[in-house]
Design a protein around this motif. Structure first.
Motif, PDB file in Angstrom:
ATOM      1  N   LEU A 150      50.231  44.311  42.935  1.00  0.00           N
ATOM      2  CA  LEU A 150      49.035  44.719  42.209  1.00  0.00           C
ATOM      3  C   LEU A 150      47.951  45.198  43.170  1.00  0.00           C
ATOM      4  O   LEU A 150      47.312  46.235  42.942  1.00  0.00           O
ATOM      5  CB  LEU A 150      48.517  43.560  41.355  1.00  0.00           C
ATOM      6  N   ALA A 151      47.737  44.460  44.246  1.00  0.00           N
ATOM      7  CA  ALA A 151      46.743  44.867  45.232  1.00  0.00           C
ATOM      8  C   ALA A 151      47.129  46.196  45.877  1.00  0.00           C
ATOM      9  O   ALA A 151      46.274  47.054  46.129  1.00  0.00           O
ATOM     10  CB  ALA A 151      46.575  43.774  46.298  1.00  0.00           C
ATOM     11  N   PHE A 152      48.411  46.374  46.152  1.00  0.00           N
ATOM     12  CA  PHE A 152      48.891  47.633  46.729  1.00  0.00           C
ATOM     13  C   PHE A 152      48.608  48.796  45.778  1.00  0.00           C
ATOM     14  O   PHE A 152      48.139  49.859  46.205  1.00  0.00           O
ATOM     15  CB  PHE A 152      50.390  47.544  47.017  1.00  0.00           C
ATOM     16  N   LEU A 291      36.583  44.234  40.936  1.00  0.00           N
ATOM     17  CA  LEU A 291      37.927  43.712  40.702  1.00  0.00           C
ATOM     18  C   LEU A 291      38.343  42.897  41.918  1.00  0.00           C
ATOM     19  O   LEU A 291      38.314  43.398  43.042  1.00  0.00           O
ATOM     20  CB  LEU A 291      38.923  44.852  40.478  1.00  0.00           C
ATOM     21  N   THR A 292      38.697  41.634  41.695  1.00  0.00           N
ATOM     22  CA  THR A 292      39.138  40.756  42.774  1.00  0.00           C
ATOM     23  C   THR A 292      40.623  40.472  42.622  1.00  0.00           C
ATOM     24  O   THR A 292      41.068  40.035  41.557  1.00  0.00           O
ATOM     25  CB  THR A 292      38.353  39.429  42.753  1.00  0.00           C
ATOM     26  N   LEU A 293      41.392  40.738  43.679  1.00  0.00           N
ATOM     27  CA  LEU A 293      42.835  40.543  43.651  1.00  0.00           C
ATOM     28  C   LEU A 293      43.264  39.703  44.843  1.00  0.00           C
ATOM     29  O   LEU A 293      42.684  39.810  45.928  1.00  0.00           O
ATOM     30  CB  LEU A 293      43.568  41.884  43.688  1.00  0.00           C
ATOM     31  N   GLU A 294      44.285  38.897  44.644  1.00  0.00           N
ATOM     32  CA  GLU A 294      44.807  38.051  45.715  1.00  0.00           C
ATOM     33  C   GLU A 294      46.150  38.574  46.210  1.00  0.00           C
ATOM     34  O   GLU A 294      47.002  38.975  45.411  1.00  0.00           O
ATOM     35  CB  GLU A 294      44.973  36.611  45.232  1.00  0.00           C
ATOM     36  N   LEU A 295      46.314  38.566  47.516  1.00  0.00           N
ATOM     37  CA  LEU A 295      47.633  38.761  48.096  1.00  0.00           C
ATOM     38  C   LEU A 295      48.288  37.385  48.171  1.00  0.00           C
ATOM     39  O   LEU A 295      47.846  36.530  48.936  1.00  0.00           O
ATOM     40  CB  LEU A 295      47.537  39.372  49.500  1.00  0.00           C
TER      41      LEU A 295
END
Length: 474
Positions: A150-152, A291-295
């Motif tokens: 998702l982050a990619f 938007l906050t995303l976690e690896l």
């Protein structure tokens, strides 16, 4: 004060300037008000001017009302202020009139400051520089798995955007523990945006602090801000290291200006904005508005792929270096912490193979990787810590976990906490039951079996349990 001072309108403006400095502090005054000049007053309107459009917009939005109020106190015939962008001739006239109370001039100039800001690509010498980019860290070398897909995709969307395209997720904040690829993803985005001919600036938080403080000392803060806001994409890495109230405020101003102007901001840190200790609350709130995303942690399949790439790179320099598939699989199962430990594992296998001539087998890998395994062995964990961290993760209280409540939002955290207590401590089932409000050991056993079965089929729950383990073992 209701009458214009005898020194005239320029005297009133000097008093306004003094009050602005006293009210907002020296740093803010130098950053925003030093370039503000009084042109004239007519029909109750004080006409002020600034050197750039950005300053005009920023002061009108954030400070115009306060300036008008202060001016009305010092000059009764001033009812409001108007701010415009002055021409080159007006700039010279404003300088000669010396209408703004500014700090004493220093020998440093913008020309002396600029060489410290030479660009990473060594392009125009007057362009703001960034932190060094590693040409190896591109989208092509970034391995995508379930934990980072998702982050990619979000980073790729930024990279593929055309000039003038609407910005969907701004700012985009990516957070992860060390060694999970956030810097790689940020630099890959910077490379791609630059290759598309758009203006990009990549900075670590420490570099931003250094450059801003240097600009303040050299009295080139306005030029520093203008260069920052002339870019299409601002990339900030390691946000957790952004320290100092003034620096955070100025970064917040920069962030607001870029977001309001529709320019993209990409940020990475080791935790989500809400958990950044020591960071200004307003800045955290603005970051959380994007938007906050976690690896996530690298899954076993992705770890095996990473090992394959690292082994192939090593084999290019050492043609006789070959790792059997079963050793790759064994290493991927064994080393679970992060990508850097996988690099270390390949280096150890290579060293044992080339320095001793030993064939690479499972037995050899067990010996070569022993020290890496020790680094990730579980530490001693207290049941109280498990209860506290699980409760916080599921947004319930520790008292709820220990209570007799049977609602679903409490039962699941309680069962997970019991499961982790059995997994991570040497306590017996009866002892765990006593620590959970005096429950019977059969209740604990039921919870352990329940979670053990669920994690085999529920991927989301498995991810949560693995995350909680890392939080407890770090």
């Amino acid at each position: 004060m209701n009458d214009t001072p005898s020194s005239g309108i320029d005297g009133a403006w000097r008093l306004v300037s003094k009050r602005l400095r006293a009210e907002f502090g020296e740093d803010v005054f130098v950053s925003w008000f030093q370039g503000l000049a009084l042109e004239r007053v007519d029909s109750g309107v004080a006409h002020l001017s600034v050197p750039t459009r950005f300053l005009k917009t920023w002061i009108q939005t954030h400070y115009a009302e306060r300036i008008a109020a202060l001016f009305a106190d010092e000059a009764a015939d001033v009812q409001r202020v108007s701010i415009g962008v002055r021409t080159a001739a007006a700039k010279i006239a404003a300088h000669s009139r010396d209408v703004v109370v500014a700090p004493a001039p220093v020998e440093k100039t913008e020309q002396r400051f600029t060489p410290q800001l030479a660009t990473v690509q060594r392009l125009e010498p007057n362009r703001l520089s960034g932190s060094p980019l590693d040409r190896r860290l591109t989208f092509e070398t970034f391995l995508v798995g379930r934990s980072n897909a998702l982050a990619f995709a979000a980073a790729r969307q930024i990279a593929d955007a055309k000039a003038g395209d609407p910005v969907q997720f701004n700012p985009l904040v990516i957070h992860a523990a060390v060694g999970l690829g956030k810097t790689h993803l940020l630099q890959a985005t910077a490379h791609a945006v630059e290759a598309a001919g758009r203006r990009v600036l990549y900075l670590t938080a420490e570099r931003f602090m250094f450059d801003f403080v240097a600009a303040l000392k050299a009295q080139t803060a306005l030029a520093f801000k203008d260069k920052l806001r002339a870019i299409d994409l601002l990339v900030i890495d390691d946000l957790q290291f952004l320290q100092g109230k003034t620096v955070q405020q100025e970064f917040g101003h920069t962030l607001n200006a870029l977001l309001d102007g529709g320019q993209q901001v990409l940020i990475a840190g080791d935790r989500p904005p809400s958990e950044l200790e020591g960071v200004d609350e307003r800045l955290r709130s603005r970051l959380a508005g994007g938007l906050t995303l976690e690896l996530g942690a690298l899954d076993e399949e992705l770890r095996a792929r990473i090992l394959g790439v690292r082994i192939a790179a090593a084999a290019a320099a050492h043609p006789k270096f070959a790792v059997p598939d079963e050793v790759v699989a064994y290493t991927a199962r064994l080393i679970t912490a992060n990508g850097r430990d996988l690099d270390g594992a390949v280096n150890r296998l290579l060293a044992h193979n080339t320095l001793t001539g030993s064939a690479i087998t499972i037995e050899m890998a067990e010996t070569a990787l022993r020290d890496l395994v020790r680094q990730v062995e579980p530490k001693r964990v207290k049941i109280e810590d498990i209860q506290r961290i699980v409760a916080k993760h599921y947004q319930v209280s520790r008292a709820d976990v220990l209570s007799s409540r049977r609602t679903q939002n409490v039962v699941r955290p309680r069962q997970v906490a019991m499961y982790l207590s059995k997994q991570l401590t040497l306590r017996s089932l009866p002892e765990i039951g006593r620590r959970f409000g005096g429950r019977d050991h059969t209740t604990v056993l039921h919870a352990v079996r329940k979670i053990d079965q669920l994690v085999k089929t529920d991927q989301a729950l498995l991810d949560e349990v693995e995350l909680l383990k890392r939080m407890l073992l770090d």
